[in-house]
Design an enzyme around this catalytic site. Structure first.
Site, mmCIF file in Angstrom:
data_model
loop_
_atom_site.group_PDB
_atom_site.id
_atom_site.type_symbol
_atom_site.label_atom_id
_atom_site.label_comp_id
_atom_site.label_asym_id
_atom_site.label_seq_id
_atom_site.Cartn_x
_atom_site.Cartn_y
_atom_site.Cartn_z
ATOM 1 N N ARG A 38 0.847 -1.194 0.000
ATOM 2 C CA ARG A 38 0.000 0.000 0.000
ATOM 3 C C ARG A 38 0.879 1.241 0.000
ATOM 4 O O ARG A 38 1.812 1.357 0.793
ATOM 5 C CB ARG A 38 -0.907 -0.013 1.231
ATOM 6 C CG ARG A 38 -1.817 1.202 1.324
ATOM 7 C CD ARG A 38 -2.628 1.147 2.611
ATOM 8 N NE ARG A 38 -3.548 0.025 2.612
ATOM 9 C CZ ARG A 38 -3.939 -0.619 3.719
ATOM 10 N NH1 ARG A 38 -3.474 -0.254 4.894
ATOM 11 N NH2 ARG A 38 -4.793 -1.605 3.636
ATOM 12 N N ARG A 66 -4.469 1.996 17.469
ATOM 13 C CA ARG A 66 -5.134 1.406 16.300
ATOM 14 C C ARG A 66 -4.933 2.349 15.120
ATOM 15 O O ARG A 66 -4.367 3.419 15.253
ATOM 16 C CB ARG A 66 -6.627 1.212 16.600
ATOM 17 C CG ARG A 66 -7.376 0.240 15.663
ATOM 18 C CD ARG A 66 -7.020 -1.212 15.894
ATOM 19 N NE ARG A 66 -7.422 -2.063 14.785
ATOM 20 C CZ ARG A 66 -8.587 -2.707 14.689
ATOM 21 N NH1 ARG A 66 -9.493 -2.562 15.631
ATOM 22 N NH2 ARG A 66 -8.845 -3.486 13.666
ATOM 23 N N LYS A 67 -5.418 1.972 13.963
ATOM 24 C CA LYS A 67 -5.263 2.831 12.781
ATOM 25 C C LYS A 67 -6.036 4.132 12.960
ATOM 26 O O LYS A 67 -6.926 4.240 13.803
ATOM 27 C CB LYS A 67 -5.726 2.109 11.523
ATOM 28 C CG LYS A 67 -7.222 1.862 11.433
ATOM 29 C CD LYS A 67 -7.551 1.195 10.118
ATOM 30 C CE LYS A 67 -9.055 0.950 9.981
ATOM 31 N NZ LYS A 67 -9.410 0.302 8.720
ATOM 32 N N GLY A 125 -16.167 -7.479 1.622
ATOM 33 C CA GLY A 125 -16.107 -8.929 1.759
ATOM 34 C C GLY A 125 -16.299 -9.457 3.164
ATOM 35 O O GLY A 125 -16.502 -10.655 3.348
ATOM 36 N N CYS A 135 -14.080 -2.563 4.649
ATOM 37 C CA CYS A 135 -13.182 -1.722 3.852
ATOM 38 C C CYS A 135 -13.911 -1.106 2.665
ATOM 39 O O CYS A 135 -13.504 -0.059 2.164
ATOM 40 C CB CYS A 135 -11.983 -2.545 3.369
ATOM 41 S SG CYS A 135 -10.922 -3.148 4.705
ATOM 42 N N GLY A 136 -14.988 -1.750 2.212
ATOM 43 C CA GLY A 136 -15.784 -1.213 1.124
ATOM 44 C C GLY A 136 -16.792 -0.169 1.555
ATOM 45 O O GLY A 136 -17.548 0.343 0.730
#
Length: 587
Positions: free
Chosen positions: A133, A247-248, A505, A510-511
């Protein structure tokens, strides 16, 4: 090690150019703190920082290590950034996968710590191969960078491809570990980095994909997002003060009335506002998605000038780093800390970490117009620069092959200025095209056969995550299925406006299905015979823009083979769709 904190020069107050369409009056509504009650006063002991600096790295203190999650233990066993600062990646890249798997430390390097370098091992579906990424502030990339990434994935044949992500950046697939040191050098050579793009780090800073070219933009976000990226990665060297977050963490800078940047789903969003003749930003905090909880960002009741974009970001990140919990991984995003401290308590901790220990209250002079019809950037549109236009291209579910990337780079050079813009909807914009060249560009085979400026209406808002094809977390295949279902639905029903359909998914979303008009979250379902099969939970009602809110579950566990009639019914009942059989009979 002290964190990088450069000076930023505030641009002049932005002026909205005259538009060819009538626009509503700007609404200067004051930003109010959330209506939730603040928790009881937090004990002083809770405000003790949980991390400390040791030999240049930030480490969790011994007294706070009880009950920490497995990822925190991996960080304690070995500092992930040593793969960068001590060139550990060079030694790791020399090992075989068999050697790596026989040693826990090395295995954790490959499966976890390499994410600090933006490398994700696809152990389940592509053993020994990685997704890489990139950082790409504001989604701006060059033809040279695009060609280089194409050259990397081409050598991996059918295993190699690239994706435009929902955070406005590139991901490339098929990478093998022995090639990584050379790839990292190549990235640096074209001005790219993958550093700090995964795990407990700040993700790609998102901005307006039309920054600097939009006749109606509020402010050009590119300078701010570039500076944020430089600060976060210390100019691609690694900002060790920010690599051990709980965390992110996501950040965006808003520059358009259209809110292309999706501020309500970011941990920190800069919303343009003036105050006493000064340009700056009101702040939203805490937006996030996770399998257990999804929340919209809420007002911090704070305003900063353009000069303080970086000091504010630094203060928020340090508050999160110092005080965020590190136990249950599902409860470690920044909103959980805000809940615990209360919005005023969290604000006080941010203020404490500002250079002058001061933080102004929010401004009522918001610059984003509340009633604004979100514009479609696909197709041909005039720029603010006379004689130039930009062309928005639809990239089906964001997936590209090496030859297609080379072709896009050629088009950017031949018709524009060698620049491409990526969007959070997984599409690409070519800016700075002379109007006299538009007709020739539209006749290019790549635009006619693959990346159309005018895709079918249901394809326009289609977004899909990686899915089970490559991602070990994916429960169902998403990209090919999203295209197939949308094509089948389009043959059965017609609509007169785009309908944003997002596929993800798994529950990690993430979508971003919660912001879609119709969202599909992968799950296991049962068919009419009671057999287990791939399915999806269907979401409805997500909104983006000034009236944004998250969608909710409409129907659970629908077998994927039964999704087409479900979507057709939704389009007819909720979006004014007309069945094509009926449409033809009326003709």
């Amino acid at each position: 090690m002290s964190s990088f904190s450069p000076k930023f020069l505030t641009p002049p107050l932005p002026r909205c150019r005259a538009s060819t369409r009538q626009k509503p009056n700007r609404l200067f509504a004051a930003v109010s703190p959330p209506a939730t009650a603040a928790p009881a006063e937090v004990e002083a002991a809770r405000l003790e920082p949980r991390v400390e600096e040791r030999a240049g790295y930030w480490v969790l203190k011994e007294k706070f290590r009880q009950g920490i999650n497995p990822q925190e233990k991996v960080k304690l066993e070995k500092e992930p950034m040593k793969l960068v600062t001590e060139n550990g990646i060079e030694e790791l890249a020399k090992l075989t996968m068999e050697d790596i798997d026989s040693n826990k430390l090395n295995k954790d390097d490959v499966d976890v710590r390499l994410k600090w370098l933006g490398l994700f091992h696809r152990r389940k579906h592509q053993y020994g191969r990685f997704m890489m990424r990139l950082k790409l502030p504001n989604g701006v990339t060059t033809s040279e960078q695009t060609r280089y990434l194409a050259s990397v994935i081409r050598k991996y044949g059918k295993e190699g491809c690239a994706d435009v992500t929902t955070r406005q950046n590139w991901q490339i697939r098929g990478v093998v570990l022995p090639d990584v040191p050379e790839i990292l050098q190549g990235l640096a050579g074209v001005g790219l980095t993958s550093l700090q793009s995964g795990m407990d780090n700040v993700r790609n800073p998102v901005g307006n994909p039309l920054a600097g070219i939009d006749p109606d933009e509020i402010v050009d976000t590119r300078a701010y997002t570039n500076l944020l990226s430089q600060f976060i990665t210390a100019n691609s060297a690694g900002n060790l003060a920010l690599t051990n977050l709980p965390r992110k963490w996501n950040v965006c800078v808003v520059g358009s009335h259209d809110l292309y940047e999706h501020p309500h789903i970011n941990d920190l969003a800069y919303m343009p506002a003036t105050k006493d003749g000064r340009f700056g930003f009101n702040l939203l905090v805490g937006g996030f998605f996770s399998p257990k909880r999804c929340e919209e960002a809420i007002p911090l009741d704070a305003w900063v000038s353009g000069d303080d974009v970086i000091p504010l970001c630094k203060a928020v990140l340090e508050a999160f780093r110092d005080l965020g919990t590190r136990g249950n991984r599902q409860k470690t995003r920044m909103m959980w800390l805000i809940d615990e401290l209360g919005i005023e308590g969290f604000r006080a901790e941010v203020e404490k970490r500002m250079p002058n220990r001061e933080l102004e209250r929010s401004s009522p002079e918001e610059l984003v117009e509340k009633k604004w019809e979100r514009r479609d950037y696909l197709g041909v549109h005039p720029q603010k620069q006379q004689g130039l236009s930009y062309v928005g291209l639809h990239i089906p579910v964001g997936r590209l092959q090496a030859d297609e990337m080379d072709s896009l780079a050629r088009l950017a050079d031949e018709y524009g200025t060698g620049e491409l813009r990526l969007t959070v909807e997984q599409n690409i914009v070519i800016p700075n095209i002379e109007n006299s060249k538009i007709e020739s560009l539209l006749k290019e085979p790549l635009l006619i056969e693959r990346f159309s400026p005018e895709p079918p209406i249901l394809m326009k808002g289609l977004v899909a995550c990686t899915g089970s094809q490559f991602c070990g977390q994916g429960i169902i295949e998403t990209k090919a299925r999203a295209l197939k279902v949308t094509e089948e639905v389009g043959r059965l029903v017609s609509v007169d406006r785009p309908v944003r359909m997002h596929w993800t998914g798994c529950p990690n979303t993430c979508g971003q299905v919660q912001v879609a008009d119709i969202g599909f979250m992968g799950c296991m379902a049962r068919d009419e015979n009671g057999k287990t099969c791939e399915g999806a939970d269907v979401y409805l009602g997500g909104k983006i823009g000034s009236d944004s809110h998250l969608g909710e579950i409409y129907k659970k566990s629908v077998p994927c083979k039964d999704l087409v009639p479900v979507v057709v019914d939704i389009l007819v009942e909720k979006f004014g769709g007309v069945l094509r059989e009926r449409e033809e009979s009326e003709d």
